[in-house]
Motif scaffolding. Structure first.
Motif, PDB file in Angstrom:
ATOM      1  N   ASP A 127      -6.732  89.793   9.985  1.00 52.42           N
ATOM      2  CA  ASP A 127      -8.178  89.980   9.826  1.00 52.42           C
ATOM      3  C   ASP A 127      -8.522  91.466   9.882  1.00 52.42           C
ATOM      4  O   ASP A 127      -8.050  92.196  10.771  1.00 52.42           O
ATOM      5  N   ASP A 128      -9.354  91.917   8.956  1.00 45.36           N
ATOM      6  CA  ASP A 128      -9.892  93.289   8.983  1.00 45.36           C
ATOM      7  C   ASP A 128      -8.797  94.338   9.174  1.00 45.36           C
ATOM      8  O   ASP A 128      -8.909  95.240  10.020  1.00 45.36           O
ATOM      9  N   LEU A 129      -7.752  94.256   8.375  1.00 45.71           N
ATOM     10  CA  LEU A 129      -6.624  95.175   8.540  1.00 45.71           C
ATOM     11  C   LEU A 129      -7.029  96.632   8.357  1.00 45.71           C
ATOM     12  O   LEU A 129      -6.394  97.535   8.926  1.00 45.71           O
ATOM     13  N   ASP A 130      -8.064  96.878   7.567  1.00 41.98           N
ATOM     14  CA  ASP A 130      -8.474  98.259   7.329  1.00 41.98           C
ATOM     15  C   ASP A 130      -8.928  98.967   8.599  1.00 41.98           C
ATOM     16  O   ASP A 130      -9.038 100.203   8.609  1.00 41.98           O
ATOM     17  N   ARG A 131      -9.172  98.204   9.647  1.00 43.87           N
ATOM     18  CA  ARG A 131      -9.579  98.815  10.923  1.00 43.87           C
ATOM     19  C   ARG A 131      -8.422  99.529  11.602  1.00 43.87           C
ATOM     20  O   ARG A 131      -8.629 100.321  12.528  1.00 43.87           O
ATOM     21  N   TYR A 132      -7.190  99.234  11.168  1.00 44.06           N
ATOM     22  CA  TYR A 132      -6.009  99.685  11.896  1.00 44.06           C
ATOM     23  C   TYR A 132      -5.264 100.782  11.140  1.00 44.06           C
ATOM     24  O   TYR A 132      -5.352 100.890   9.921  1.00 44.06           O
ATOM     25  N   THR A 133      -4.500 101.574  11.903  1.00 47.95           N
ATOM     26  CA  THR A 133      -3.642 102.582  11.281  1.00 47.95           C
ATOM     27  C   THR A 133      -2.528 101.897  10.501  1.00 47.95           C
ATOM     28  O   THR A 133      -2.271 100.694  10.661  1.00 47.95           O
ATOM     29  N   ALA A 134      -1.834 102.676   9.691  1.00 47.73           N
ATOM     30  CA  ALA A 134      -0.731 102.124   8.903  1.00 47.73           C
ATOM     31  C   ALA A 134       0.332 101.504   9.805  1.00 47.73           C
ATOM     32  O   ALA A 134       0.853 100.416   9.516  1.00 47.73           O
ATOM     33  N   THR A 135       0.662 102.170  10.902  1.00 46.03           N
ATOM     34  CA  THR A 135       1.685 101.634  11.813  1.00 46.03           C
ATOM     35  C   THR A 135       1.221 100.333  12.445  1.00 46.03           C
ATOM     36  O   THR A 135       2.005  99.376  12.566  1.00 46.03           O
ATOM     37  N   GLU A 136      -0.031 100.266  12.860  1.00 50.68           N
ATOM     38  CA  GLU A 136      -0.547  99.022  13.438  1.00 50.68           C
ATOM     39  C   GLU A 136      -0.589  97.912  12.395  1.00 50.68           C
ATOM     40  O   GLU A 136      -0.294  96.746  12.703  1.00 50.68           O
ATOM     41  N   ASP A 188      -2.581 106.731   6.131  1.00 51.56           N
ATOM     42  CA  ASP A 188      -3.691 107.222   6.942  1.00 51.56           C
ATOM     43  C   ASP A 188      -4.258 108.537   6.432  1.00 51.56           C
ATOM     44  O   ASP A 188      -5.168 109.109   7.034  1.00 51.56           O
ATOM     45  N   THR A 189      -3.705 109.028   5.318  1.00 52.57           N
ATOM     46  CA  THR A 189      -4.230 110.216   4.659  1.00 52.57           C
ATOM     47  C   THR A 189      -4.326 109.921   3.168  1.00 52.57           C
ATOM     48  O   THR A 189      -3.638 109.023   2.664  1.00 52.57           O
ATOM     49  N   PRO A 190      -5.171 110.642   2.435  1.00 56.78           N
ATOM     50  CA  PRO A 190      -5.356 110.349   1.011  1.00 56.78           C
ATOM     51  C   PRO A 190      -4.055 110.475   0.219  1.00 56.78           C
ATOM     52  O   PRO A 190      -3.222 111.344   0.476  1.00 56.78           O
ATOM     53  N   GLY A 191      -3.886 109.555  -0.753  1.00 59.17           N
ATOM     54  CA  GLY A 191      -2.769 109.629  -1.673  1.00 59.17           C
ATOM     55  C   GLY A 191      -1.459 109.048  -1.178  1.00 59.17           C
ATOM     56  O   GLY A 191      -0.432 109.167  -1.841  1.00 59.17           O
ATOM     57  N   PHE A 247       9.985 106.700  16.956  1.00 58.80           N
ATOM     58  CA  PHE A 247       8.605 106.843  17.415  1.00 58.80           C
ATOM     59  C   PHE A 247       7.692 107.201  16.250  1.00 58.80           C
ATOM     60  O   PHE A 247       8.069 107.979  15.374  1.00 58.80           O
ATOM     61  N   ASP A 248       6.504 106.650  16.254  1.00 60.26           N
ATOM     62  CA  ASP A 248       5.480 107.027  15.288  1.00 60.26           C
ATOM     63  C   ASP A 248       4.955 108.408  15.668  1.00 60.26           C
ATOM     64  O   ASP A 248       4.399 108.597  16.767  1.00 60.26           O
ATOM     65  N   LEU A 249       5.155 109.384  14.804  1.00 67.83           N
ATOM     66  CA  LEU A 249       4.752 110.747  15.134  1.00 67.83           C
ATOM     67  C   LEU A 249       3.242 110.891  15.246  1.00 67.83           C
ATOM     68  O   LEU A 249       2.756 111.830  15.876  1.00 67.83           O
ATOM     69  N   GLY A 250       2.491 109.960  14.631  1.00 67.97           N
ATOM     70  CA  GLY A 250       1.033 110.033  14.724  1.00 67.97           C
ATOM     71  C   GLY A 250       0.503 109.598  16.072  1.00 67.97           C
ATOM     72  O   GLY A 250      -0.399 110.232  16.639  1.00 67.97           O
ATOM     73  N   SER A 251       1.054 108.509  16.612  1.00 65.27           N
ATOM     74  CA  SER A 251       0.544 107.973  17.874  1.00 65.27           C
ATOM     75  C   SER A 251       1.473 108.220  19.050  1.00 65.27           C
ATOM     76  O   SER A 251       1.107 107.957  20.196  1.00 65.27           O
TER      77      SER A 251
END
Length: 353
Positions: A119-128, A11-14, A94-98
């Motif tokens: 479908d359209d996985l790019d819509r979701y966060t890495a955890t989702e 969810d962040t670059p790199g 726990f996911d520290l982001g959400s």
């Protein structure tokens, strides 16, 4: 054995996460398809150790033509949680982001909607994305095992009523002390699998699912990661797979389940009424009677009347206990499996966050 990787963009670059997936090809298309994963809560490693030894057995069986089922294994299902730490301590639950539990909020879909998970996985966060990938793999199987552990614990399992008593062979094969019969009302991984199967037929909700199984196995406690335990558990799981026709060859017949199987409503969640240092008077596996002294909490150490005693609300078996010896107010201390329903009342769904 085929080895592949699912790559999850961060969810962040790199950043990206790699999820190894191991697959064994079965020789019998009629044999049940198997999916197994471990360490969805990243620091819960007894299941990872079990699957390591099981894979060695499966590789030898595959070479001998003794694998009947297609078997998919994810030995460590959560690389995201494994990378989370706070002052050197892994934070894998726990996911520290959400701030959500990695084993909650799985999509509740009908089986016919399985392919829409990707479908359209790019819509979701890495955890989702991770949750959708795991659920998609599981819904291609007939038998789904999610391997966890508790803090300090006997061997036990969460099994939906829809799979009981058919699943008693698994409980027996792994020598479970107890089975908690769940109500299928949470969004945990195995309950999301069960939800999809129950809604396989549009407009219907099935209450029994013969030939299928989705279960959470609690393989003792966090520190119970030894070669002896892992090999013994792998042997038990091998015997279960043999009994279900997934593998052939040398195996010990699975006997009868000798533990207790009772609903979640029969679990007494023992919580600390006040904060303080915890002195336990009872251990795992102890059978207690109503009124027995379970723990003493030092609420005001050194002070007269500076303690609170925690008593058993009813008779039962101590299945879990926390390893920490300091409790915040209302922190969980124990789970006790009882023959009567809890007097505290319980909302549908999971016992803990």
């Amino acid at each position: 054995m085929d080895i592949s990787e699912i790559i999850l963009p961060g969810d962040t670059p790199g950043i990206e996460w790699r999820l190894p997936v191991l697959r064994f090809k079965g020789r019998d298309p009629k044999a049940p398809k198997i999916y197994m994963q471990a360490a969805l809560h990243s620091g819960e490693l007894p299941g990872t150790a079990l699957l390591h030894f099981l894979c060695d057995r499966l590789r030898r069986a595959e070479a001998a033509g003794a694998v009947c089922s297609d078997i998919t294994i994810v030995p460590h299902a959560n690389p995201i949680g494994a990378a989370q730490s706070h002052f050197g301590e892994m934070q894998g639950r726990f996911d520290l982001g959400s701030r959500t539990n990695f084993n909650r909020d799985f999509p509740l879909i009908a089986l016919g909607e399985r392919d829409t998970l990707l479908d359209d996985l790019d819509r979701y966060t890495a955890t989702e994305q991770l949750k959708r990938q795991l659920l998609h793999m599981a819904l291609g199987a007939d038998l789904v095992l999610d391997l966890h552990c508790d803090d300090e614990s006997l061997q036990y399992a969460y099994i939906d009523d829809a799979f009981w008593p058919e699943a008693s062979d698994l409980a027996a094969a792994l020598d479970m002390a107890a089975v908690f019969l769940s109500d299928g009302e949470s969004s945990a991984f195995e309950e999301a699998v069960g939800h999809a199967w129950k809604h396989e037929i549009a407009g219907e909700r099935r209450t029994q699912l013969p030939g299928r199984l989705a279960v959470t196995l609690e393989l003792r406690g966090m520190r119970d990661v030894t070669p002896e335990m892992a090999k013994a558990d792998a042997e038990g799981l091998w015997n279960f797979l043999a009994a279900r026709g997934a593998v052939t060859g040398e195996a010990t017949p699975v006997g009868d389940f000798k533990g207790q199987a009772l609903p979640l409503d029969n679990i007494e969640m023992i919580r600390a009424p006040q904060p303080g240092a915890v002195l336990f008077h009872k251990s795992l596996g102890d059978r207690v009677e109503e009124g027995d002294l379970l723990a003493t909490i030092l609420t005001h150490p050194g002070m007269e009347n500076g303690v609170i005693d925690v008593m058993a609300p009813q008779a039962g078996l101590i299945v879990t206990r926390v390893s920490t010896r300091f409790a915040r107010r209302r922190a969980d201390l124990m789970k006790i499996l009882c023959h009567e329903k809890t007097r505290a009342g319980r909302k549908p769904g999971a016992l803990e966050d």
